[in-house]
Structure formats: structure tokens, C-alpha cells
Design a protein around this motif. Sequence first.
Motif, short mmCIF file in Angstrom:
data_model
loop_
_atom_site.label_atom_id
_atom_site.label_comp_id
_atom_site.label_asym_id
_atom_site.label_seq_id
_atom_site.Cartn_x
_atom_site.Cartn_y
_atom_site.Cartn_z
N ASP A 43 40.13 44.45 36.75
CA ASP A 43 41.44 44.57 37.41
C ASP A 43 41.69 43.49 38.46
O ASP A 43 42.75 42.87 38.46
N GLY A 44 40.74 43.26 39.35
CA GLY A 44 40.92 42.26 40.40
C GLY A 44 41.14 40.86 39.86
O GLY A 44 42.12 40.18 40.23
N PRO A 45 40.25 40.37 38.99
CA PRO A 45 40.45 39.03 38.43
C PRO A 45 41.75 38.89 37.63
O PRO A 45 42.30 37.79 37.51
N MET A 46 42.26 39.99 37.07
CA MET A 46 43.49 39.92 36.28
C MET A 46 44.70 39.53 37.12
O MET A 46 45.70 39.04 36.59
N ILE A 47 44.64 39.73 38.43
CA ILE A 47 45.76 39.32 39.29
C ILE A 47 46.05 37.83 39.06
O ILE A 47 47.20 37.43 38.90
N TRP A 48 44.99 37.02 39.01
CA TRP A 48 45.17 35.58 38.84
C TRP A 48 45.59 35.23 37.42
O TRP A 48 46.37 34.28 37.22
N VAL A 49 45.14 35.99 36.44
CA VAL A 49 45.54 35.74 35.05
C VAL A 49 47.03 36.01 34.90
O VAL A 49 47.77 35.20 34.34
N VAL A 50 47.47 37.15 35.39
CA VAL A 50 48.89 37.51 35.30
C VAL A 50 49.74 36.51 36.09
O VAL A 50 50.81 36.10 35.64
#
Length: 187
Positions: free
Chosen positions: A149-156
Motif C-alpha cells: 500500500d505505501g509504495p503504491m502511492i508513488w506508483v499511482v
Amino acid sequence: KLHRPHGVFGCLTLAVGEDVYIVKDVTDLTEAFRRIKDATQVWQNALYDVRQLSRFVCLDQVLLYDTMLIEQGLWGGYYNHFGLDDLARRYLNIRLDKSIRKGFEDIHPMTMDEYEYAALDAYITLKVFEEQQKVKHWPIYKDVYMNIDGPMIWVVFDMQPVKIDVDRMLPMVEEFERRGRAIEEEL
């Protein structure tokens, strides 16, 4: 004040322990983020703030603890609302007066009340995060958050926008809401 495409920088508030620091000058953002680079960064609705702040400063892709995203991971399906005022009520038993936010829509020098509101938001976000870590199943979810979830912030954040046919989508949304309500009633 930070709305695209015409928003201007208002301020950045940083809560550290019981203190809150306010960065009022956009030219100080780079130094502020350099100083907190190695700190545990706790945000509320991080994706929104990252999008807005990236217009003014180059942000390092560090792990951001997003209290809204964490709350959805901990309690999604149990609660439906994840705004800071909802989290403050849940964890701290206080109600936040969000009415002052309307003033942020106008471009004007921030008032003392607006700075106090911004400082309180940062402080409450940190306190909510501290309480979230006390939730019984936080240790289980923490691994999911740190790795997915946390790393997905940068992906999104890096995703390109998608054009949507609003006239076609709105009737579908209404139908899905109707179906959802029917399923809820059945359950």
C-alpha cells in the motif's frame, strides 16, 4: 489554495512530537524536505498532497505513512469514511471544525486562523497515526502497508490521467449504487 492548475502555495505544516512547524515561503520547501528526509513521514491523503507539492518541490520517493490509507487497510468494510475529521473522532474523541477550509478556495494571504487550522491538521494526523499503531491487528497490516500500500502511492502518482466519458459513466454509477443498496438490504 493548492488546487490545480492555478493554485498557489499556502503553507506546509510539520508536526514533530508536540510541536508544529509552519513553512510559509515556497522557496523554503526544498530545505524543509531535506531536513525531514530520514524522518518517519505521516500524511493524511498523501497522494493529494504529493500531487500538489510536486508542483513546487522535488519530493524523494520515501515511504509515506498515510493515515487515510492505513485506516482503509485496517477498517475498510467496517467504516465508510476516512477523512481526518472521521479519524480524529474515532481515535481521539474530538471533532474538527472543517468550516475554515472554505477560505482556502480564495487566493489571499492566509489568516492566523487558517495557519492554526493547518497546524492542527498536522498535529492531529500525527496523533491519529500514533493511535493507529495501537490497533490490535496493526502489526499484521503493517507488513502489507510497507510492502504494497505505501509504495503504491508513488506508483499511482506516476500514472498518466485517463479520459472518461462522463455522460456514459454517470448512469452506470447510479446503477451500481442501486445494486449496492439492494445487496446491502439483502445482507
